[in-house]
Design a protein around this motif. Structure first.
Motif, PDB file in Angstrom:
ATOM      1  N   ARG A  72      37.949  34.425 123.907  1.00 54.33           N
ATOM      2  CA  ARG A  72      37.069  33.864 122.878  1.00 54.33           C
ATOM      3  C   ARG A  72      36.131  34.933 122.334  1.00 54.33           C
ATOM      4  N   GLY A  73      35.514  35.721 123.232  1.00 56.42           N
ATOM      5  CA  GLY A  73      34.604  36.774 122.803  1.00 56.42           C
ATOM      6  C   GLY A  73      35.299  37.811 121.943  1.00 56.42           C
ATOM      7  N   GLN A  74      36.520  38.181 122.322  1.00 57.46           N
ATOM      8  CA  GLN A  74      37.264  39.162 121.547  1.00 57.46           C
ATOM      9  C   GLN A  74      37.635  38.614 120.174  1.00 57.46           C
ATOM     10  N   ALA A  75      37.993  37.317 120.117  1.00 56.89           N
ATOM     11  CA  ALA A  75      38.351  36.707 118.835  1.00 56.89           C
ATOM     12  C   ALA A  75      37.144  36.604 117.916  1.00 56.89           C
ATOM     13  N   ILE A  76      35.989  36.280 118.511  1.00 55.39           N
ATOM     14  CA  ILE A  76      34.760  36.210 117.707  1.00 55.39           C
ATOM     15  C   ILE A  76      34.435  37.583 117.133  1.00 55.39           C
ATOM     16  N   SER A  77      34.556  38.614 117.957  1.00 56.10           N
ATOM     17  CA  SER A  77      34.277  39.977 117.496  1.00 56.10           C
ATOM     18  C   SER A  77      35.242  40.401 116.390  1.00 56.10           C
ATOM     19  N   ALA A  78      36.477  39.944 116.484  1.00 54.14           N
ATOM     20  CA  ALA A  78      37.488  40.315 115.491  1.00 54.14           C
ATOM     21  C   ALA A  78      37.449  39.423 114.261  1.00 54.14           C
ATOM     22  N   GLY A  79      36.626  38.388 114.305  1.00 50.95           N
ATOM     23  CA  GLY A  79      36.533  37.472 113.169  1.00 50.95           C
ATOM     24  C   GLY A  79      37.696  36.525 113.047  1.00 50.95           C
ATOM     25  N   THR A  80      38.426  36.310 114.145  1.00 50.34           N
ATOM     26  CA  THR A  80      39.608  35.426 114.115  1.00 50.34           C
ATOM     27  C   THR A  80      39.395  34.138 114.897  1.00 50.34           C
ATOM     28  N   TRP A  81      38.192  33.912 115.405  1.00 48.13           N
ATOM     29  CA  TRP A  81      37.937  32.734 116.231  1.00 48.13           C
ATOM     30  C   TRP A  81      37.840  31.493 115.351  1.00 48.13           C
ATOM     31  N   GLN A  82      38.713  30.519 115.608  1.00 52.40           N
ATOM     32  CA  GLN A  82      38.720  29.245 114.899  1.00 52.40           C
ATOM     33  C   GLN A  82      38.794  28.122 115.927  1.00 52.40           C
TER      34      GLN A  82
END
Length: 279
Positions: free
Chosen positions: A37-47
Motif C-alpha cells: 500500500r505504501g509503495q502504491a501510494i508513493s507511486a501514485g497508483t493506490w486506488q
C-alpha cells in the motif's frame, strides 16, 4: 481436520485489524499489504476504493433474474451480509447502504453472469433458525415468517442443498427477527422458555455468537465451538490424532502440546471421544 473452527478468518486482513490476531502468518500478511500500500501510494497508483453504484445495479439485475444475494455470496466467497449491504441498509442498525468497495470486491461481483441461479448449502439457513431458537423463537414462527410450509421447517435442512431463493428468504427473515422480542410478537412465555432450553441443550450458537461471525455462518467447513470447553476440544483432537496417526496418548499429547494426564482427564470427562491404547 480441515474445518476452520473459530474466527477470525486467517485468510484475510480482518483477523489482524479487527480481532488483534498476531499469528506470524497473519502478521506477515498484514505487513506485506501495508508495505504494498505504501509503495502504491508513493507511486501514485493506490486506488483503495471504487464507487459501489455499478455493483448495486448489477446485484439488483441479478436478483431480478433469480440470482439472489445469497447465491452471489456463495459464488464470490463474500459474506452474505456484505453483499446485501450494497443494496439495503443493515436491519436494526445504523449502518447505511455501502457506497464504496475495494476493486477486488467489485470485480468478483461484477463478474457474476445471469446463468447460474442454482442451489446452495442449507447450513447457513439452519444456523439462522437455531440462533433464533436460542433467542426464544420457535421454529414454527420462523418458518411462517420466511414463507415456508410449517411441515418442512425441519426436513428442509436434511437435504444436501436448497434453492438459493429460499436461503435468501431465510436470511432476510433472520435479519428482521434477530432484533425483535418474541414476547411482543405473539410467542408465549412457555414457548420462549422451551425454545431457549432446546437450544441450550443442543448447544446451538445464539444471535450474539454469529454477530461477529457472519462471514462464516454460511460456510459448511466452519465448525462453531459454541459452548465447547478446551478440555472437550482436546478430547476431540486427541481422538482424531490417535485414530488417524496410530499414536498412543503420550505421543498424541506431544503432538497437541499438552500433557498426557490432560488427555487422560479429557477422555475421562468426555468418554465418547476416548481411544483405548496401551499407553
Amino acid at each position: 481436520m480441515t474445518r476452520r473452527r473459530e474466527p477470525p478468518n486467517h485468510e484475510t486482513l480482518t483477523c489482524y485489524t479487527d480481532y488483534a490476531c498476531r499469528l506470524p502468518a497473519c502478521r506477515d500478511r498484514y505487513n506485506t499489504w501495508n508495505r504494498d500500500r505504501g509503495q502504491a501510494i508513493s507511486a501514485g497508483t493506490w486506488q483503495p476504493l471504487v464507487d459501489a453504484e455499478p455493483i448495486r445495479q448489477h446485484l439488483i439485475a441479478l436478483d431480478e433474474a433469480g440470482i439472489t444475494f445469497h447465491r452471489v455470496s456463495v459464488l464470490t466467497g463474500l459474506p452474505y451480509k456484505s453483499v446485501r449491504a450494497f443494496v439495503h441498509h443493515d436491519y436494526g442498525h445504523a449502518a447505511p447502504r455501502r457506497r464504496r468497495a475495494t476493486p477486488e470486491v467489485a470485480a468478483k461481483i461484477l463478474a457474476i453472469g445471469f446463468t447460474d441461479s442454482g442451489y446452495v448449502s442449507p447450513i447457513g439457513s439452519e444456523r439462522r433458525f437455531q440462533a433464533l431458537v436460542a433467542m426464544g423463537w420457535p421454529t414454527l414462527h420462523t418458518a411462517r415468517r420466511a414463507g415456508l410450509h410449517p411441515s418442512n421447517r425441519n426436513t428442509i435442512f436434511r437435504a444436501p442443498s436448497m434453492r438459493a431463493a429460499t436461503a435468501q428468504r431465510i436470511a432476510v427473515t433472520y435479519d428482521e427477527m434477530r432484533t425483535q422480542n418474541p414476547a411482543r410478537h405473539g410467542v408465549s412465555a412457555v414457548s420462549i422458555k422451551r425454545a431457549k432450553a432446546q437450544a441450550a441443550e443442543r448447544r446451538w450458537p445464539d444471535i450474539a455468537y454469529w454477530a461477529d461471525r457472519m462471514d462464516v455462518i454460511d460456510d459448511p467447513d466452519f465448525e462453531p465451538l459454541y459452548g465447547v470447553t478446551n478440555r472437550e476440544l482436546v478430547a476431540q483432537d486427541a481422538n482424531w490424532v490417535m485414530r488417524t496417526s496410530g499414536l498412543d496418548r503420550a505421543n498424541a499429547a506431544a503432538r497437541l502440546g499438552v500433557s498426557k494426564s490432560y488427555i487422560d482427564h479429557a477422555f475421562r470427562d468426555h468418554p465418547e471421544y476416548a481411544v483405548d491404547t496401551a499407553a
